[in-house]
Every structure is written in structure tokens, then in C-alpha cells.
Design a protein around this motif. Structure first.
Motif, PDB file in Angstrom:
ATOM      1  N   LEU A   1      -4.802 -34.473 100.643  1.00  0.00           N
ATOM      2  CA  LEU A   1      -5.693 -35.245  99.781  1.00  0.00           C
ATOM      3  C   LEU A   1      -6.966 -35.576 100.540  1.00  0.00           C
ATOM      4  O   LEU A   1      -8.058 -35.639  99.957  1.00  0.00           O
ATOM      5  N   ARG A   2      -6.848 -35.793 101.848  1.00  0.00           N
ATOM      6  CA  ARG A   2      -8.032 -36.050 102.679  1.00  0.00           C
ATOM      7  C   ARG A   2      -9.040 -34.902 102.564  1.00  0.00           C
ATOM      8  O   ARG A   2     -10.253 -35.132 102.458  1.00  0.00           O
ATOM      9  N   ASN A   3      -8.539 -33.659 102.600  1.00  0.00           N
ATOM     10  CA  ASN A   3      -9.432 -32.506 102.487  1.00  0.00           C
ATOM     11  C   ASN A   3     -10.183 -32.516 101.162  1.00  0.00           C
ATOM     12  O   ASN A   3     -11.381 -32.204 101.106  1.00  0.00           O
ATOM     13  N   GLU A   4      -9.468 -32.875 100.095  1.00  0.00           N
ATOM     14  CA  GLU A   4     -10.108 -32.921  98.775  1.00  0.00           C
ATOM     15  C   GLU A   4     -11.195 -33.991  98.723  1.00  0.00           C
ATOM     16  O   GLU A   4     -12.273 -33.771  98.165  1.00  0.00           O
ATOM     17  N   ILE A   5     -10.906 -35.162  99.281  1.00  0.00           N
ATOM     18  CA  ILE A   5     -11.895 -36.241  99.287  1.00  0.00           C
ATOM     19  C   ILE A   5     -13.119 -35.835 100.096  1.00  0.00           C
ATOM     20  O   ILE A   5     -14.265 -35.973  99.644  1.00  0.00           O
TER      21      ILE A   5
ATOM     22  N   LEU B   1     -17.189 -40.968 101.706  1.00  0.00           N
ATOM     23  CA  LEU B   1     -16.426 -41.851 100.839  1.00  0.00           C
ATOM     24  C   LEU B   1     -14.930 -41.889 101.175  1.00  0.00           C
ATOM     25  O   LEU B   1     -14.157 -42.502 100.444  1.00  0.00           O
ATOM     26  N   LEU B   2     -14.539 -41.273 102.295  1.00  0.00           N
ATOM     27  CA  LEU B   2     -13.117 -41.264 102.644  1.00  0.00           C
ATOM     28  C   LEU B   2     -12.569 -42.671 102.803  1.00  0.00           C
ATOM     29  O   LEU B   2     -11.528 -43.012 102.227  1.00  0.00           O
ATOM     30  N   GLN B   3     -13.260 -43.516 103.573  1.00  0.00           N
ATOM     31  CA  GLN B   3     -12.743 -44.869 103.784  1.00  0.00           C
ATOM     32  C   GLN B   3     -12.818 -45.691 102.509  1.00  0.00           C
ATOM     33  O   GLN B   3     -11.908 -46.479 102.212  1.00  0.00           O
ATOM     34  N   TYR B   4     -13.874 -45.498 101.737  1.00  0.00           N
ATOM     35  CA  TYR B   4     -13.996 -46.221 100.474  1.00  0.00           C
ATOM     36  C   TYR B   4     -12.857 -45.851  99.527  1.00  0.00           C
ATOM     37  O   TYR B   4     -12.239 -46.722  98.900  1.00  0.00           O
ATOM     38  N   ALA B   5     -12.554 -44.552  99.437  1.00  0.00           N
ATOM     39  CA  ALA B   5     -11.458 -44.108  98.578  1.00  0.00           C
ATOM     40  C   ALA B   5     -10.128 -44.683  99.070  1.00  0.00           C
ATOM     41  O   ALA B   5      -9.284 -45.109  98.263  1.00  0.00           O
TER      42      ALA B   5
END
Length: 270
Positions: free
Chosen positions: A225-229, A236-240
Motif C-alpha cells: 500500500l505504501r508503494n501505491e500511496i 502524502l505518505l505520513q498524512y495518509a
């Protein structure tokens, strides 16, 4: 399944093992290990071993003269598992494609695969390979997740991250880990691969994390899921992750959190 769904690299293996494994995999690893060890096998093949949670549960239950081959297609995950397990003369570590096993027919008493079949691009071919390398009377033991709606944290994370990217929501968790849940389809795929004796048990367990933030970090940063984000917007990884944590906390409270998880445990033979 998207190609990006198979990429477990960078910091993902460490996040996966320290957060995701104790949260959702350890309970099922214990069940898988017990099923494998029940017949005192002399030869065992584990495919899609990931960071080695089943390996660590199963190895202490095997006899001193057992040959145990632990394999995964993903080299970073396999290396992490080997380092975490430590020296064990019974275990051979192999980077192997479960759909193209480099072993002779009728080599193993048991083939096991915890939560890997969902990632197979051709499941019937993967099952047929497992059957090919099994000795007569051997067993194929594996687990797959039930539908995402039966797995609280995964469902809540998926909805929260979708709200961050409403025009292109990341769907890894629903698409792949929770995308192969239909019991009738699983039975049919196994029969097409040549298995005749198929037992499927749907097991509910409890997923626990020290906090909503830990649970959200496990899913958002310890899986593809990290790759998709990051493909959509790495900034926006940390925000998500924070939005996913808020969604879990809203449902399960602050402090330690617990939520339902559910999976199918399958034993096939014949």
C-alpha cells in the motif's frame, strides 16, 4: 493483481515484521505450524515465506533430521527472514517462484504457504506445482484472508486512504490480500490443480496493536500500500498514515486497539 503489489523492498520488510506480523499473522502462523507439524513430516517446503513468521513457529516443532526448505520470490523479504531466524542446519533458504518450483516430483511430505496464494498470478498453476512436488499422501497447507469487510483495520485503512486520493483511491488491500476470499472459487481452483480432499476452515481471530498509529503504520508503510500511496504523491505518505490512524482510533478508541480479523485455513491432499 498489479505488478506493484509484489514489491516488498526498502523499509517495508522491517515495518512488516515489527508491526504487521504480531498484529495479524502470528495467530495464524501458530495454527499453520501446528497443522504442518501434526504428521511429523521429514521434508517440508514453505513458499511465499515473507519475513518468516511461520518459519519461526514451525522450526521448533520439527525433528532434528527434518529437511525444511524456506522460500520466497522476494529476495529482501527472504534475506530478512533468514537473518531473523538465525543459523539452523535443517533449513535451506531459496529464492523461488511458487509457480515454477525447482524441485523433483514427489519430494516433500508437506508444502505450506501462509497468505501467499493471493499474490499468485495463476493460482491453479501454483497449486498444481505444490501437488507435483508432494509425495503420495502429502498435504498442502495454506491460508488466505477472508473479504476485507471481515477484517476491521484493513477495511478502515482502505477507506481512510481512499478519502486522501478520492479520484484514484489505492486499493491494494482490497484487491490483493483480501481479493481471493470466495470459498467455492478456492475449492474449484484446487480441484482443477488435481487435489481431491479439500478441507477449509474459516477462522476468526483478534488483531491487536499498541495504538491506532501503530496499526495504521503497519498497513500504510509495511505493505505495498505504501508503494501505491507514494506513486500518487510521496509527500502524502505520513498524512495518509495519520488519516488511517484517526479512522482506527475513531472506531476502536485511543491506546491499545483490537479489531476482528478473519481468514480461511485450507488443507488439501490427494
Amino acid at each position: 493483481m498489479a505488478e506493484i503489489d509484489k514489491v516488498f523492498a526498502g523499509s517495508i520488510p522491517a515495518f512488516y515484521d515489527t508491526l504487521m506480523v504480531p498484529m495479524i499473522f502470528e495467530a495464524y502462523a501458530a495454527a499453520t505450524a501446528a497443522l504442518v507439524a501434526a504428521t511429523s513430516p521429514r521434508t517440508v517446503l514453505e513458499t511465499a515465506a515473507g519475513s518468516g513468521v511461520v518459519t519461526r513457529a514451525l522450526a521448533p516443532q520439527l525433528d532434528a533430521d527434518t529437511c525444511y526448505v524456506v522460500s520466497d520470490l522476494n529476495r529482501p523479504m527472504l534475506d530478512f527472514a533468514a537473518a531473523r531466524q538465525g543459523p539452523d542446519a535443517r533449513i535451506g533458504w531459496r529464492q523461488v517462484d511458487a509457480l515454477d518450483l525447482p524441485f523433483d516430483d514427489a519430494t516433500f511430505d508437506v508444502v505450506c504457504c501462509q497468505f501467499g496464494a493471493m499474490f499468485f498470478p495463476d493460482r491453479v498453476a501454483g497449486y498444481a506445482e505444490a501437488r507435483r512436488v508432494l509425495k503420495p499422501g502429502g498435504r498442502f497447507v495454506f491460508c488466505v484472508w477472508d473479504r476485507i469487510e471481515e477484517n476491521a483495520f484493513a477495511d478502515e485503512v482502505t477507506q481512510a486512504v481512499a478519502a486522501v486520493f478520492p479520484h484514484d483511491p489505492p486499493r491494494f488491500l482490497a484487491r490483493t490480500p483480501h481479493g481471493y476470499h470466495d470459498v467455492a472459487r478456492i475449492r474449484d481452483d484446487l480441484r482443477r490443480a488435481g487435489f481431491a480432499d479439500i478441507k477449509i476452515e474459516t477462522r476468526e481471530e483478534v488483531s491487536r496493536a499498541a495504538s491506532a498509529h501503530d496499526a495504521a503504520t503497519a498497513y500504510c508503510q509495511g505493505t505495498p500500500l505504501r508503494n501505491e500511496i507514494e506513486t500518487r504523491d510521496a509527500s502524502l505518505l505520513q498524512y495518509a498514515t495519520d488519516r488511517a490512524a484517526a479512522a482506527i482510533a475513531n472506531r476502536h478508541g485511543n491506546g491499545p486497539v483490537a479489531g476482528k480479523i478473519q481468514a480461511h485455513v485450507i488443507v488439501a491432499a490427494g
